[in-house]
Design a protein around this motif. Structure first.
Motif, PDB file in Angstrom:
ATOM      1  N   HIS A   4      81.126   7.550  66.553  1.00 46.08           N
ATOM      2  CA  HIS A   4      80.638   7.049  67.835  1.00 46.08           C
ATOM      3  C   HIS A   4      81.410   7.752  68.949  1.00 46.08           C
ATOM      4  O   HIS A   4      82.643   7.691  68.981  1.00 46.08           O
ATOM      5  CB  HIS A   4      80.840   5.540  67.943  1.00 46.08           C
ATOM      6  CG  HIS A   4      79.892   4.745  67.101  1.00 46.08           C
ATOM      7  ND1 HIS A   4      79.460   3.487  67.449  1.00 46.08           N
ATOM      8  CD2 HIS A   4      79.272   5.032  65.928  1.00 46.08           C
ATOM      9  CE1 HIS A   4      78.631   3.028  66.528  1.00 46.08           C
ATOM     10  NE2 HIS A   4      78.505   3.943  65.593  1.00 46.08           N
ATOM     11  N   VAL A   5      80.684   8.404  69.841  1.00 45.27           N
ATOM     12  CA  VAL A   5      81.307   9.116  70.952  1.00 45.27           C
ATOM     13  C   VAL A   5      80.933   8.419  72.257  1.00 45.27           C
ATOM     14  O   VAL A   5      79.766   8.078  72.482  1.00 45.27           O
ATOM     15  CB  VAL A   5      80.866  10.594  70.995  1.00 45.27           C
ATOM     16  CG1 VAL A   5      81.533  11.318  72.165  1.00 45.27           C
ATOM     17  CG2 VAL A   5      81.211  11.296  69.681  1.00 45.27           C
ATOM     18  N   SER A   6      81.929   8.206  73.093  1.00 43.86           N
ATOM     19  CA  SER A   6      81.703   7.608  74.406  1.00 43.86           C
ATOM     20  C   SER A   6      82.464   8.418  75.453  1.00 43.86           C
ATOM     21  O   SER A   6      83.333   9.229  75.120  1.00 43.86           O
ATOM     22  CB  SER A   6      82.174   6.146  74.423  1.00 43.86           C
ATOM     23  OG  SER A   6      83.550   6.063  74.077  1.00 43.86           O
ATOM     24  N   ILE A   7      82.120   8.201  76.710  1.00 44.93           N
ATOM     25  CA  ILE A   7      82.842   8.820  77.819  1.00 44.93           C
ATOM     26  C   ILE A   7      83.305   7.712  78.748  1.00 44.93           C
ATOM     27  O   ILE A   7      82.486   6.953  79.289  1.00 44.93           O
ATOM     28  CB  ILE A   7      81.972   9.828  78.586  1.00 44.93           C
ATOM     29  CG1 ILE A   7      81.622  11.024  77.691  1.00 44.93           C
ATOM     30  CG2 ILE A   7      82.689  10.317  79.843  1.00 44.93           C
ATOM     31  CD1 ILE A   7      80.799  12.097  78.382  1.00 44.93           C
ATOM     32  N   ALA A   8      84.617   7.587  78.890  1.00 43.09           N
ATOM     33  CA  ALA A   8      85.215   6.546  79.732  1.00 43.09           C
ATOM     34  C   ALA A   8      84.634   5.174  79.408  1.00 43.09           C
ATOM     35  O   ALA A   8      84.341   4.375  80.297  1.00 43.09           O
ATOM     36  CB  ALA A   8      85.020   6.881  81.208  1.00 43.09           C
ATOM     37  N   GLY A   9      84.428   4.911  78.113  1.00 41.50           N
ATOM     38  CA  GLY A   9      83.950   3.612  77.665  1.00 41.50           C
ATOM     39  C   GLY A   9      82.448   3.453  77.618  1.00 41.50           C
ATOM     40  O   GLY A   9      81.948   2.439  77.116  1.00 41.50           O
TER      41      GLY A   9
ATOM     42  N   ILE B 273      84.612   6.383  63.168  1.00 41.46           N
ATOM     43  CA  ILE B 273      85.489   7.182  64.019  1.00 41.46           C
ATOM     44  C   ILE B 273      84.999   7.025  65.454  1.00 41.46           C
ATOM     45  O   ILE B 273      83.901   7.468  65.798  1.00 41.46           O
ATOM     46  CB  ILE B 273      85.463   8.666  63.611  1.00 41.46           C
ATOM     47  CG1 ILE B 273      85.867   8.828  62.141  1.00 41.46           C
ATOM     48  CG2 ILE B 273      86.373   9.486  64.518  1.00 41.46           C
ATOM     49  CD1 ILE B 273      85.727  10.253  61.618  1.00 41.46           C
ATOM     50  N   ASN B 274      85.794   6.356  66.265  1.00 40.45           N
ATOM     51  CA  ASN B 274      85.458   6.166  67.673  1.00 40.45           C
ATOM     52  C   ASN B 274      86.199   7.211  68.504  1.00 40.45           C
ATOM     53  O   ASN B 274      87.429   7.304  68.432  1.00 40.45           O
ATOM     54  CB  ASN B 274      85.887   4.774  68.139  1.00 40.45           C
ATOM     55  CG  ASN B 274      85.250   3.666  67.325  1.00 40.45           C
ATOM     56  OD1 ASN B 274      84.085   3.351  67.483  1.00 40.45           O
ATOM     57  ND2 ASN B 274      86.037   3.067  66.426  1.00 40.45           N
ATOM     58  N   VAL B 275      85.459   7.986  69.266  1.00 38.22           N
ATOM     59  CA  VAL B 275      86.052   9.004  70.131  1.00 38.22           C
ATOM     60  C   VAL B 275      85.632   8.707  71.564  1.00 38.22           C
ATOM     61  O   VAL B 275      84.445   8.792  71.898  1.00 38.22           O
ATOM     62  CB  VAL B 275      85.599  10.422  69.733  1.00 38.22           C
ATOM     63  CG1 VAL B 275      86.234  11.458  70.665  1.00 38.22           C
ATOM     64  CG2 VAL B 275      85.951  10.716  68.277  1.00 38.22           C
ATOM     65  N   ASP B 276      86.595   8.333  72.392  1.00 39.85           N
ATOM     66  CA  ASP B 276      86.311   8.069  73.803  1.00 39.85           C
ATOM     67  C   ASP B 276      86.848   9.234  74.623  1.00 39.85           C
ATOM     68  O   ASP B 276      88.064   9.447  74.710  1.00 39.85           O
ATOM     69  CB  ASP B 276      86.957   6.757  74.254  1.00 39.85           C
ATOM     70  CG  ASP B 276      86.507   6.356  75.650  1.00 39.85           C
ATOM     71  OD1 ASP B 276      85.287   6.406  75.905  1.00 39.85           O
ATOM     72  OD2 ASP B 276      87.370   6.012  76.484  1.00 39.85           O
TER      73      ASP B 276
END
Length: 295
Positions: free
Chosen positions: A89-94, A283-286
């Motif tokens: 899971h990819v996020s940007i600034a939450g 795998i969480n990538v923020d």
């Protein structure tokens, strides 16, 4: 959705974690050559769990891993698509951006004497009571054994009439290629060990170890396939576990992105406790805010 550029330090961190897992599970193969395949899967998940605390990297990205392990014997006498699911899971600034999935069906290499502790439904149903009684003569006889691994040794759980392989191939056709085989080997071949052991080995950067290959590679080999068969057929795509995790899955070179359009099949695989997967890693990538301009 275009997969975003993943910072190098994120890739390096996931590769480091994958390497630690590879060292651990391969060490178990070396020290206990007849270890159950399901025990290796449990060790895989337990090792990843050691890295579950969120980590902020120099790029500003935050990486957090989560694990869930139901256990493999709930699938006794039933098919499964994979032992371990990886969700990225990819996020940007939450703010959620995109996600993908990659699945691993694990198999272990058998030694020349074919002596491997198999999952036993009777012993499983007995639970702890199976350990209460004194060791029998047959148990004591297991104290002295010799194990040898060569490239001609086979993955004996993969057979000509392997319904599981057919279901994996069918799943990849329906959903897009996302299921792969995870192959457990000792650290090197040829290798030999004797029970009882006089010391325990620590594995670091195994020459062979845990490898990942396309399901089609397994399908194209004679059954049961040898270690050499699979290595030669896979060629350059005979990936080390950590390479598959970091350099291919995380960068969207393997696996499949999914969205709300895939809700039905994702629910069937992941959210039901009776689903065809034993364990999952997320795998969480923020990514930092400035990554918005780099997508």
């Amino acid at each position: 959705m275009t997969w975003p550029a993943i910072p190098k330090d994120v890739i390096d961190w996931i590769r480091h974690i994958g390497s630690a897992v590879n060292n651990d599970v391969t060490g178990r193969m070396v020290n206990q050559p007849n270890v159950r395949e399901t025990s290796l899967d449990d060790a895989f998940i337990n090792q990843i769990a050691e890295f579950s605390a969120p980590r902020r990297l120099e790029s500003g990205a935050i990486v957090m891993l989560e694990t869930h392990n139901v256990g493999g014997l709930r699938h006794w006498d039933r098919w499964e698509i994979a032992d371990i699911a990886f969700l990225v899971h990819v996020s940007i600034a939450g703010t959620p951006l995109c996600q993908k999935i990659g699945l691993l069906q694990s198999k272990r290499l058998y030694p020349k004497n074919h002596d491997v502790e198999e999952d036993d439904l009777v012993r499983f149903s007995m639970g702890l009571s199976g350990l209460v009684q004194p060791a029998t003569g047959s148990t004591i006889g297991k104290f002295n054994r010799k194990f040898e691994f060569t490239e001609s040794c086979k993955f004996e759980a993969i057979t000509k009439s392997d319904e599981q392989l057919e279901r994996i191939l069918s799943f990849n056709t329906e959903f897009g290629e996302s299921a792969y085989y995870l192959l457990y080997h000792p650290d090197e071949m040829p290798s030999e060990s004797q029970h009882p052991r006089t010391e325990y080995s620590t594995v670091d950067d195994p020459a062979v170890g845990a490898r990942v290959v396309h399901a089609e590679v397994v399908s194209d080999c004679a059954k049961p396939p040898t270690a050499a068969d699979l290595r030669d057929k896979a060629d350059v795509q005979y990936w080390r576990l950590e390479t598959w995790m970091a350099d291919f899955l995380l960068t969207c070179r393997v696996g499949r992105q999914y969205s709300s359009d895939d809700t039905s099949i994702i629910n069937r695989m992941i959210y039901r406790r009776s689903g065809p997967i034993s364990a999952a890693v997320r795998i969480n990538v923020d990514l930092p805010e400035e990554s918005r301009d780099q997508k």
